[in-house]
Design an enzyme around this catalytic site. Sequence first.
Site, PDB file in Angstrom:
ATOM      1  N   GLU A 111       0.823  -1.207   0.000  1.00 47.11           N
ATOM      2  CA  GLU A 111       0.000   0.000   0.000  1.00 47.11           C
ATOM      3  C   GLU A 111       0.860   1.260   0.000  1.00 47.11           C
ATOM      4  OE1 GLU A 111      -4.097  -1.455   2.011  1.00 47.11           O
ATOM      5  OE2 GLU A 111      -2.559  -0.891   3.434  1.00 47.11           O
ATOM      6  N   CYS A 124       3.417   8.458   1.453  1.00 47.13           N
ATOM      7  CA  CYS A 124       3.987   7.458   2.359  1.00 47.13           C
ATOM      8  C   CYS A 124       4.175   6.167   1.546  1.00 47.13           C
ATOM      9  CB  CYS A 124       3.025   7.264   3.526  1.00 47.13           C
ATOM     10  SG  CYS A 124       3.608   6.065   4.716  1.00 47.13           S
ATOM     11  N   CYS A 131       6.871  -7.166   7.155  1.00 49.39           N
ATOM     12  CA  CYS A 131       8.010  -6.620   7.898  1.00 49.39           C
ATOM     13  C   CYS A 131       8.504  -7.683   8.871  1.00 49.39           C
ATOM     14  CB  CYS A 131       7.584  -5.369   8.664  1.00 49.39           C
ATOM     15  SG  CYS A 131       8.971  -4.539   9.479  1.00 49.39           S
ATOM     16  N   CYS A 135       7.148  -5.309  15.547  1.00 53.32           N
ATOM     17  CA  CYS A 135       6.799  -4.358  16.603  1.00 53.32           C
ATOM     18  C   CYS A 135       5.384  -4.702  17.088  1.00 53.32           C
ATOM     19  CB  CYS A 135       6.863  -2.918  16.088  1.00 53.32           C
ATOM     20  SG  CYS A 135       8.534  -2.451  15.606  1.00 53.32           S
ATOM     21  N   CYS A 138       2.058  -2.856  15.695  1.00 56.22           N
ATOM     22  CA  CYS A 138       1.984  -2.532  14.265  1.00 56.22           C
ATOM     23  C   CYS A 138       1.355  -3.680  13.488  1.00 56.22           C
ATOM     24  CB  CYS A 138       3.389  -2.238  13.736  1.00 56.22           C
ATOM     25  SG  CYS A 138       3.432  -1.936  11.962  1.00 56.22           S
ATOM     26  N   CYS A 359      -1.061   5.362  10.172  1.00 57.89           N
ATOM     27  CA  CYS A 359       0.205   4.705  10.531  1.00 57.89           C
ATOM     28  C   CYS A 359      -0.082   3.352  11.160  1.00 57.89           C
ATOM     29  CB  CYS A 359       0.967   5.491  11.586  1.00 57.89           C
ATOM     30  SG  CYS A 359       1.305   7.156  11.152  1.00 57.89           S
TER      31      CYS A 359
HETATM   32  N1  SAH Z   1       9.815   0.276   9.887  1.00 58.66           N
HETATM   33  C1  SAH Z   1       9.915   1.691   9.883  1.00 58.66           C
HETATM   34  C2  SAH Z   1       8.878   2.430   9.054  1.00 58.66           C
HETATM   35  C3  SAH Z   1       7.441   1.989   9.092  1.00 58.66           C
HETATM   36  S1  SAH Z   1       6.218   2.505  10.210  1.00 58.66           S
HETATM   37  C4  SAH Z   1       9.899   2.204  11.289  1.00 58.66           C
HETATM   38  O1  SAH Z   1       9.659   1.446  12.209  1.00 58.66           O
HETATM   39  O2  SAH Z   1      10.183   3.386  11.486  1.00 58.66           O
HETATM   40  C5  SAH Z   1       6.025   4.182  10.354  1.00 58.66           C
HETATM   41  C6  SAH Z   1       5.671   4.591  11.799  1.00 58.66           C
HETATM   42  O3  SAH Z   1       4.346   4.171  12.223  1.00 58.66           O
HETATM   43  C7  SAH Z   1       6.635   3.971  12.807  1.00 58.66           C
HETATM   44  O4  SAH Z   1       7.055   4.936  13.715  1.00 58.66           O
HETATM   45  C8  SAH Z   1       5.761   2.939  13.471  1.00 58.66           C
HETATM   46  O5  SAH Z   1       6.275   2.572  14.716  1.00 58.66           O
HETATM   47  C9  SAH Z   1       4.431   3.641  13.520  1.00 58.66           C
HETATM   48  N2  SAH Z   1       3.314   2.733  13.801  1.00 58.66           N
HETATM   49  C10 SAH Z   1       3.234   1.416  13.557  1.00 58.66           C
HETATM   50  N3  SAH Z   1       2.054   0.923  13.975  1.00 58.66           N
HETATM   51  C11 SAH Z   1       1.358   1.960  14.479  1.00 58.66           C
HETATM   52  C12 SAH Z   1       0.045   2.095  15.030  1.00 58.66           C
HETATM   53  N4  SAH Z   1      -0.783   1.049  15.116  1.00 58.66           N
HETATM   54  N5  SAH Z   1      -0.356   3.307  15.432  1.00 58.66           N
HETATM   55  C13 SAH Z   1       0.467   4.379  15.303  1.00 58.66           C
HETATM   56  N6  SAH Z   1       1.701   4.315  14.778  1.00 58.66           N
HETATM   57  C14 SAH Z   1       2.149   3.118  14.373  1.00 58.66           C
END
Ligand code: SAH
Length: 384
Positions: A111, A124, A131, A135, A138, A359
């Site tokens: 996406e 974005c 991934c 995390c 996420c 995000c």
């Molecule tokens: N892998 C990279 C880029 C992808 S995510 C990274 O970790 O930076 C982009 C941002 O969205 C990251 O800061 C991630 O931690 C955040 N993110 C992921 N899941 C989220 C959620 N459910 N709510 C808010 N932010 C989230």
Amino acid sequence: MSEIQRQIEVQSVGQIRPDAALTNLLGLDRAGLEAFFVAMGDKKFRATQVMKWIHQLGVTDFQQMNNLSKELRNKLTEISCIQNLQVTKDLISKDGTRKWLLQLPDGNHIEAVFIPENDRGTLCVSSQVGCALDCSFCSTGRQGFNRNLSTAEIISQVWLAAHLLEEEKKPGRKITNVVMMGMGEPLLNFDNVVRAVRIMMDDFAYGLSKRRVTVSTAGVVPAMDRLGDTLDMRLAVSLHATNDELRNELVPVNKKYPLKELMAACRRFIDKQNSRSRITFEYVLLDGVNDKPEHARELIKLLKGIPTLMNLIPFNPFEGSGYNTSSKKAVSRFSEILHNAGMTTVVRKTRGEDIDAACGQLAGKIEDKSRRHRRFVEPRFGME
Ligand code: SAH
């Protein structure tokens, strides 16, 4: 789905020629294209001519490139292609955010999201299918890792977005910034991401300045060093916790590269940049987990001396996440503590909620889940 402002009828854009034997010129940066033309016995300067056609004029048919000889156009058609991803869904949120679900030649989906704001339009972009970093908050992480995107697959997101936004013929619908904050960990797909960023910044392609292209990482320390040696650009670091115990839980790559190493890498990165620009730190606010005043105070201590732009992200919930969004009061209390300490702090607005474009909500669609349990082990540099 009921709140979705509209779903645009998906049409095929660009040339779809899934022939692996042809070189996809979308994936070549200036140096790569120059080498390509020299190897076919032509001149280096063809590279900038062709880049302009592809990226600035949106032309994917070599026959239309009328400053190239007929012979060269035929040769290019024979040995190369300009192959974009296929748009399978095209959604516009009531707030103007636009999201594309894009199909890769192997059937996987990723996406990309366009987020319009008053003074800019941010795209974005995804860097991987799924991934590996897992995390805990996420939804992309939940899917596991499938594969890296090629440079062409990364750039195609920019090409398609630029092209489709232009078709809207509305003001304020232009890409002025790109953030590598979609699906995946960009620094674990290093070479392809660097090449893609070079194309984004090339004056003969998208011409974005180094301030306007951001790579976001969960903290892959050796790759942060390598990025600092390679490019002058913006870096965002997903911090999310102020101590190793909590960060190990939220961002498991922290077990390999703990906070002390991560902070040292941030300082090294800044020292290498010509402009000594600030680092953006992202901090997702999870109710009762990392959103208390003492966390904010720890954050101030942790980032002391690092030029910081703090991006607070209210958690975007998804099914089964096990986390809740912090209350508005907790968010403003947290941001106020940082602000009072002199830290530039922005609370990221949730955009495109009605089309799951926020995000951490980018899920794409992974066809082959056989590799879904593959988790982060080592930075895999040089992977194509
Ligand atoms: N892998 C990279 C880029 C992808 S995510 C990274 O970790 O930076 C982009 C941002 O969205 C990251 O800061 C991630 O931690 C955040 N993110 C992921 N899941 C989220 C959620 N459910 N709510 C808010 N932010 C989230």
